[in-house]
Design a protein around this motif. Sequence first.
Motif, mmCIF file in Angstrom:
data_model
loop_
_atom_site.group_PDB
_atom_site.id
_atom_site.type_symbol
_atom_site.label_atom_id
_atom_site.label_comp_id
_atom_site.label_asym_id
_atom_site.label_seq_id
_atom_site.Cartn_x
_atom_site.Cartn_y
_atom_site.Cartn_z
ATOM 1 N N LEU A 30 0.603 -1.531 -0.164
ATOM 2 C CA LEU A 30 0.439 0.077 -0.373
ATOM 3 C C LEU A 30 0.579 1.170 -0.212
ATOM 4 O O LEU A 30 1.566 1.087 1.141
ATOM 5 N N GLU A 31 0.962 1.976 -0.853
ATOM 6 C CA GLU A 31 1.550 3.667 -0.605
ATOM 7 C C GLU A 31 0.415 4.372 -0.300
ATOM 8 O O GLU A 31 -1.010 4.604 -0.952
ATOM 9 N N VAL A 32 0.238 5.554 0.537
ATOM 10 C CA VAL A 32 -0.176 6.231 2.123
ATOM 11 C C VAL A 32 0.249 7.483 1.470
ATOM 12 O O VAL A 32 1.261 7.801 2.104
ATOM 13 N N PHE A 33 -0.965 8.296 1.496
ATOM 14 C CA PHE A 33 -0.611 9.961 1.357
ATOM 15 C C PHE A 33 -1.896 10.669 2.224
ATOM 16 O O PHE A 33 -2.815 10.301 2.174
ATOM 17 N N LYS A 34 -1.660 11.427 2.016
ATOM 18 C CA LYS A 34 -2.295 12.420 3.315
ATOM 19 C C LYS A 34 -3.237 13.631 2.568
ATOM 20 O O LYS A 34 -4.056 14.255 2.914
ATOM 21 N N ASN A 35 -2.889 13.408 0.752
ATOM 22 C CA ASN A 35 -3.909 14.207 0.526
ATOM 23 C C ASN A 35 -3.546 14.122 -0.617
ATOM 24 O O ASN A 35 -3.148 13.572 -1.905
ATOM 25 N N GLY A 36 -4.860 14.722 -1.761
ATOM 26 C CA GLY A 36 -4.821 15.039 -3.770
ATOM 27 C C GLY A 36 -3.204 14.824 -4.445
ATOM 28 O O GLY A 36 -2.770 14.288 -5.321
ATOM 29 N N LYS A 37 -2.973 16.377 -3.803
ATOM 30 C CA LYS A 37 -1.826 16.636 -4.764
ATOM 31 C C LYS A 37 -0.156 16.061 -4.216
ATOM 32 O O LYS A 37 0.011 15.692 -5.276
ATOM 33 N N GLU A 38 -0.472 15.239 -2.021
ATOM 34 C CA GLU A 38 0.841 14.346 -2.383
ATOM 35 C C GLU A 38 0.301 12.864 -3.378
ATOM 36 O O GLU A 38 1.554 13.007 -4.302
ATOM 37 N N ALA A 39 -0.269 12.492 -3.963
ATOM 38 C CA ALA A 39 -0.832 11.282 -4.153
ATOM 39 C C ALA A 39 -0.438 11.662 -5.673
ATOM 40 O O ALA A 39 0.374 10.716 -6.764
ATOM 41 N N LEU A 40 -1.289 12.215 -6.541
ATOM 42 C CA LEU A 40 -0.848 12.870 -7.523
ATOM 43 C C LEU A 40 0.759 12.770 -8.202
ATOM 44 O O LEU A 40 0.849 12.620 -10.057
ATOM 45 N N VAL A 75 -5.204 20.634 0.576
ATOM 46 C CA VAL A 75 -4.500 21.389 -0.381
ATOM 47 C C VAL A 75 -5.085 20.977 -1.690
ATOM 48 O O VAL A 75 -5.131 21.629 -3.097
ATOM 49 N N MET A 76 -5.614 19.526 -2.561
ATOM 50 C CA MET A 76 -5.907 18.892 -3.515
ATOM 51 C C MET A 76 -7.202 17.931 -3.500
ATOM 52 O O MET A 76 -6.602 17.006 -2.096
ATOM 53 N N ASP A 77 -8.622 18.271 -3.349
ATOM 54 C CA ASP A 77 -9.354 16.890 -2.670
ATOM 55 C C ASP A 77 -9.631 16.056 -4.002
ATOM 56 O O ASP A 77 -8.645 16.138 -5.021
#
Length: 312
Positions: free
Chosen positions: A205-215, A244-246
Amino acid sequence: MASILDSVNQRTQMVGQNRLELLLFRLSGKQRFGINVFKVREVLQCPKLTAMPQRNRLVRGVAHIRGQAISIIDLSLATGGPAITDINNRFIIIAEYNRTVQGFLVGGVERIINVNWEDIMPPPKGAGRDAYLTAVTEIDNELVEIIDVERILADIMPVNTDVSEEVANQPVTVNKENISILITDDSSVARNQIKRALQSLDIPLEVFKNGKEALDWLKGKAKEVDGPVHPHVPVIVSDVEMPVMDGYTLTAEMKADPDLQKIHVILHTSLSGVFNQAMVKKVGADDFIAKFHPDELATAVKKWLNDVVEDV
């Protein structure tokens, strides 16, 4: 107060591009807090509360509203502050989180503001209430704190994060080698719940805290593999409300990118209602699941894993 109630009713039908509307309120002091209008059903002056035997200390009582018994949570107590006093002259925010309806006792309700998710930031480390904050923003040169309601509810009513044996035994036909599942959620409680529900898949699993980090990570992955990412990251489970990004914007950005558009997107959120089903179609998400039911989440992830088309 009537104007606030009217605004809540009108604005819950609206949505912007990476924007949200916050209902501002105070607890027992001068600090202002915010709650997403899409979570709010109504705002009322606190009615008479009925005491419950052996209730959690954060629950001040039960209110009978429109034929429904609703637990009223003292939001000041729940975040480590003093109990709200003179409750007959205070207000309750009736909200829907994670398939249940709760009432939050607050000191006062102010107004609704429209802000961009880019202006919503993670809480500063070391902040006094950091454990119960999911984000902060600045309004009128003052810091507005957004409370991690999912953490509070988990403290009061812990949810079962275990996947049933029946669902755990459902087969996954995709080749598990060299793939991962991406999770993005700003709530530490929600991230841990999702990880626990998906651990039986035995897929990294790759885990991030907001959409910008994930993108940003996904775009980096596209450069690394030099092409489409979906054979390597077939599924993403994303919250909707994130600083930051929804999740809506993240999904739209992914579906507009040829290297990312075949990744299956599951929007996993405490928001609920027909409104979200319409938004799923608008941004091109593949699925929408209201938090939190581990069997539903695991079943959906397995469905989309099995649907992966192995064309690089």
